[in-house]
Design a protein around this motif. Structure first.
Motif, short mmCIF file in Angstrom:
data_model
loop_
_atom_site.label_atom_id
_atom_site.label_comp_id
_atom_site.label_asym_id
_atom_site.label_seq_id
_atom_site.Cartn_x
_atom_site.Cartn_y
_atom_site.Cartn_z
N VAL A 1 -37.78 -38.15 82.59
CA VAL A 1 -36.77 -37.31 81.92
C VAL A 1 -36.81 -35.97 82.63
O VAL A 1 -37.87 -35.34 82.72
N THR B 1 -33.67 -40.35 83.12
CA THR B 1 -32.69 -39.62 82.32
C THR B 1 -32.58 -38.20 82.84
O THR B 1 -33.59 -37.54 83.09
N HIS C 1 -29.36 -42.55 83.12
CA HIS C 1 -28.87 -42.15 81.81
C HIS C 1 -28.65 -40.64 81.84
O HIS C 1 -29.49 -39.90 82.36
N LEU D 1 -33.75 -41.60 74.21
CA LEU D 1 -33.89 -41.65 75.66
C LEU D 1 -34.51 -42.98 76.03
O LEU D 1 -35.62 -43.29 75.59
#
Length: 267
Positions: free
Chosen positions: A194, A32, A209, A26
């Motif tokens: 994330v 992400t 991402h 990551l």
């Protein structure tokens, strides 16, 4: 910096393997989004990445260091987690909740410092909850409560923030408010984020991402424009669709194909 990675990672609950043989990196300094069908291992992966779940095999590293070899307090200064359904202590106010985020920075017998209070004030201001500081958290709306919990994570003052389905149970307006807040934290404060999401369009719009899980394995990873294809959506989610540019952002937008309707009987 702030690069999380998994190498041949297995995560399980008892005898049930949920994530298997996962190799994943990551990127630091990015947002992400982890997506996938229900029960594919998204939340389990997040728990493994923050050391709430011990791997059955493999390793998780943060900037090359095995997180299971790092002191717990040191790790808590590097990453903060907003769980999927956090349990709110009864009658706790917003400010008192946010102050809990300073725990990793406290020392035994050390008094509450000006730096601690400044971190709390900044977290309240960034999340727009400063006007709610004296309100009991359990009396807030869903969107306000979620912002209060994000403020706690911000007060922890970590550069890496992990959020497990931060938009769950929120209506569309409050979903967008939370995601806009996350986007601002990344853009203005440089935080690595994330997050687990269900909505593919929102994931493509807000993330740099994209990680797609299927059955506990990695189905695809990369920029949303490269990863999110009609073929992938049909293969992973079993939904025939078109993927078209979002008219607002140009990011991929998934449009399910309409089911063929049988002709109505003529009367």
């Amino acid at each position: 910096m702030n690069q999380l990675a998994a190498q041949r990672l297995d995560l399980r609950y008892g005898d049930r393997v949920v994530v298997q043989g996962l190799d994943l990196t990551l990127p630091g300094g990015a947002v992400t989004a982890i997506v996938g069908p229900n029960a594919c291992g998204k939340s389990t992966l997040l728990r493994g990445l923050v050391r709430l779940l011990t791997p059955a095999a493999g390793t998780v590293t943060l900037d090359g260091s095995d997180i299971h070899r790092m002191p717990a307090r040191a790790l808590a200064r590097r990453m903060g987690l907003l769980p999927q359904q956090p349990v709110t202590p009864e009658s706790i106010t917003v400010e008192s909740l946010v102050r809990l985020g300073r725990y990793p920075h406290q020392r035994m017998l050390s008094p509450w410092s000006a730096a601690d209070q400044a971190a709390v004030e900044e977290a309240l201001a960034r999340t727009g909850t400063d006007g709610l500081r004296d309100q009991p958290v359990d009396r807030l709306s869903g969107g306000q409560r979620q912002r209060a919990w994000i403020a706690l994570a911000l007060a922890q003052d970590t550069e890496l923030l992990l959020l497990d389905e931060p938009t769950t149970f929120l209506d569309l307006r409050h979903q967008l408010e939370v995601l806009d807040l996350v986007s601002d934290l990344h853009a203005q404060a440089g935080r690595t984020v994330v997050m687990v999401l269900h909505d593919l369009g929102q994931a493509a719009r807000y993330a740099d991402h994209l990680v797609v899980l299927d059955g506990g394995r990695l189905a695809a990873a990369g920029p949303p424009a490269e990863v999110l294809t009609a073929e992938l959506v049909e293969r992973v989610f079993q939904v025939p669709c078109l993927v078209v540019p979002d008219p607002e952002t140009g990011t991929p937008l998934v449009v399910p194909r309409a089911r063929t309707r049988s002709a109505m009987p003529v009367r």
